[in-house]
Design a protein around this motif. Sequence first.
Motif, PDB file in Angstrom:
ATOM      1  N   ALA A  17       0.832  -1.200   0.000  1.00  0.00           N
ATOM      2  CA  ALA A  17       0.000   0.000   0.000  1.00  0.00           C
ATOM      3  C   ALA A  17       0.870   1.254   0.000  1.00  0.00           C
ATOM      4  N   SER A  18       2.152   1.082  -0.224  1.00  0.00           N
ATOM      5  CA  SER A  18       3.057   2.215  -0.219  1.00  0.00           C
ATOM      6  C   SER A  18       2.925   3.021  -1.499  1.00  0.00           C
ATOM      7  N   VAL A  19       3.100   4.309  -1.377  1.00  0.00           N
ATOM      8  CA  VAL A  19       3.084   5.172  -2.557  1.00  0.00           C
ATOM      9  C   VAL A  19       4.511   5.469  -3.010  1.00  0.00           C
ATOM     10  N   LEU A  20       5.463   4.728  -2.454  1.00  0.00           N
ATOM     11  CA  LEU A  20       6.847   4.884  -2.873  1.00  0.00           C
ATOM     12  C   LEU A  20       7.165   3.862  -3.949  1.00  0.00           C
ATOM     13  N   ASN A  21       7.943   4.272  -4.921  1.00  0.00           N
ATOM     14  CA  ASN A  21       8.409   3.361  -5.950  1.00  0.00           C
ATOM     15  C   ASN A  21       9.359   2.377  -5.288  1.00  0.00           C
ATOM     16  N   PRO A  22       9.109   1.058  -5.399  1.00  0.00           N
ATOM     17  CA  PRO A  22       9.943   0.084  -4.699  1.00  0.00           C
ATOM     18  C   PRO A  22      11.394   0.083  -5.171  1.00  0.00           C
ATOM     19  N   THR A  23      11.651   0.538  -6.383  1.00  0.00           N
ATOM     20  CA  THR A  23      13.014   0.533  -6.904  1.00  0.00           C
ATOM     21  C   THR A  23      13.799   1.746  -6.440  1.00  0.00           C
ATOM     22  N   SER A  24      13.201   2.913  -6.575  1.00  0.00           N
ATOM     23  CA  SER A  24      13.937   4.143  -6.281  1.00  0.00           C
ATOM     24  C   SER A  24      13.572   4.779  -4.946  1.00  0.00           C
ATOM     25  N   SER A  25      12.547   4.272  -4.283  1.00  0.00           N
ATOM     26  CA  SER A  25      12.036   4.840  -3.020  1.00  0.00           C
ATOM     27  C   SER A  25      11.567   6.285  -3.191  1.00  0.00           C
ATOM     28  N   SER A  26      11.231   6.669  -4.413  1.00  0.00           N
ATOM     29  CA  SER A  26      10.703   8.009  -4.643  1.00  0.00           C
ATOM     30  C   SER A  26       9.174   7.941  -4.680  1.00  0.00           C
ATOM     31  N   PHE A  27       8.544   9.072  -4.497  1.00  0.00           N
ATOM     32  CA  PHE A  27       7.091   9.157  -4.506  1.00  0.00           C
ATOM     33  C   PHE A  27       6.556   8.734  -5.861  1.00  0.00           C
ATOM     34  N   ASP A  28       5.583   7.824  -5.868  1.00  0.00           N
ATOM     35  CA  ASP A  28       4.992   7.332  -7.117  1.00  0.00           C
ATOM     36  C   ASP A  28       3.592   7.934  -7.237  1.00  0.00           C
ATOM     37  N   GLU A  29       3.498   9.020  -8.006  1.00  0.00           N
ATOM     38  CA  GLU A  29       2.239   9.755  -8.128  1.00  0.00           C
ATOM     39  C   GLU A  29       1.134   8.894  -8.734  1.00  0.00           C
ATOM     40  N   GLN A  30       1.478   8.059  -9.707  1.00  0.00           N
ATOM     41  CA  GLN A  30       0.487   7.197 -10.356  1.00  0.00           C
ATOM     42  C   GLN A  30      -0.061   6.162  -9.356  1.00  0.00           C
ATOM     43  N   ARG A  31       0.809   5.592  -8.561  1.00  0.00           N
ATOM     44  CA  ARG A  31       0.381   4.613  -7.544  1.00  0.00           C
ATOM     45  C   ARG A  31      -0.487   5.296  -6.492  1.00  0.00           C
ATOM     46  N   CYS A  32      -0.109   6.493  -6.098  1.00  0.00           N
ATOM     47  CA  CYS A  32      -0.900   7.246  -5.123  1.00  0.00           C
ATOM     48  C   CYS A  32      -2.300   7.508  -5.662  1.00  0.00           C
ATOM     49  N   ALA A  33      -2.397   7.900  -6.918  1.00  0.00           N
ATOM     50  CA  ALA A  33      -3.700   8.178  -7.527  1.00  0.00           C
ATOM     51  C   ALA A  33      -4.533   6.896  -7.597  1.00  0.00           C
ATOM     52  N   ALA A  34      -3.901   5.768  -7.952  1.00  0.00           N
ATOM     53  CA  ALA A  34      -4.618   4.491  -8.039  1.00  0.00           C
ATOM     54  C   ALA A  34      -5.126   4.055  -6.668  1.00  0.00           C
ATOM     55  N   LEU A  35      -4.298   4.188  -5.635  1.00  0.00           N
ATOM     56  CA  LEU A  35      -4.722   3.812  -4.280  1.00  0.00           C
ATOM     57  C   LEU A  35      -5.829   4.736  -3.772  1.00  0.00           C
ATOM     58  N   SER A  36      -5.727   6.016  -4.076  1.00  0.00           N
ATOM     59  CA  SER A  36      -6.769   6.962  -3.662  1.00  0.00           C
ATOM     60  C   SER A  36      -8.089   6.634  -4.345  1.00  0.00           C
ATOM     61  N   HIS A  37      -8.030   6.312  -5.635  1.00  0.00           N
ATOM     62  CA  HIS A  37      -9.240   5.943  -6.370  1.00  0.00           C
ATOM     63  C   HIS A  37      -9.853   4.679  -5.789  1.00  0.00           C
ATOM     64  N   ARG A  38      -9.017   3.682  -5.490  1.00  0.00           N
ATOM     65  CA  ARG A  38      -9.516   2.437  -4.898  1.00  0.00           C
ATOM     66  C   ARG A  38     -10.203   2.706  -3.554  1.00  0.00           C
ATOM     67  N   TYR A  39      -9.594   3.552  -2.734  1.00  0.00           N
ATOM     68  CA  TYR A  39     -10.178   3.883  -1.429  1.00  0.00           C
ATOM     69  C   TYR A  39     -11.538   4.559  -1.596  1.00  0.00           C
ATOM     70  N   VAL A  40     -11.613   5.556  -2.465  1.00  0.00           N
ATOM     71  CA  VAL A  40     -12.860   6.295  -2.665  1.00  0.00           C
ATOM     72  C   VAL A  40     -13.944   5.360  -3.201  1.00  0.00           C
ATOM     73  N   THR A  41     -13.596   4.531  -4.177  1.00  0.00           N
ATOM     74  CA  THR A  41     -14.559   3.586  -4.755  1.00  0.00           C
ATOM     75  C   THR A  41     -15.054   2.598  -3.703  1.00  0.00           C
ATOM     76  N   LEU A  42     -14.138   2.076  -2.913  1.00  0.00           N
ATOM     77  CA  LEU A  42     -14.494   1.123  -1.858  1.00  0.00           C
ATOM     78  C   LEU A  42     -15.394   1.778  -0.813  1.00  0.00           C
ATOM     79  N   MET A  43     -15.060   2.981  -0.389  1.00  0.00           N
ATOM     80  CA  MET A  43     -15.876   3.666   0.615  1.00  0.00           C
ATOM     81  C   MET A  43     -17.270   3.973   0.080  1.00  0.00           C
TER      82      MET A  43
END
Length: 123
Positions: A17-43
Amino acid sequence: MRTGTPPRRQRRAPRSASVLNPTSSSFDEQRCAALSHRYVTLMERLKLLGYNPAVHPALAESLVNTYGILRELPEPPGPPPGPALLRHAMLAVVPPTLRADALVLLECLRELAREDGRPLFLA
């Protein structure tokens, strides 16, 4: 492990559930958006079942702290335990003032299990 206790099945590894890129440990904006969308849809789906994020998280914590967790499933004669067994136990134990909200939590758990394609109770 205690003798006589059946071995537990391996659980699948939880999705990261991390929004960090597993390779570079940098913020992954696309992953963050996907997780946020999943949360909103689920709620949104859970809210249709009566889930209230201002009430039910604290209630779930209180129910577990008051009544505990099922470490071992009861083995009544007949079909394997399922949501009906938990519903029956909730109706017998949970005070009337909390029953409606406890049943909402149970219905939400059933929906999440159905979505995952997994049983509510894992052996």
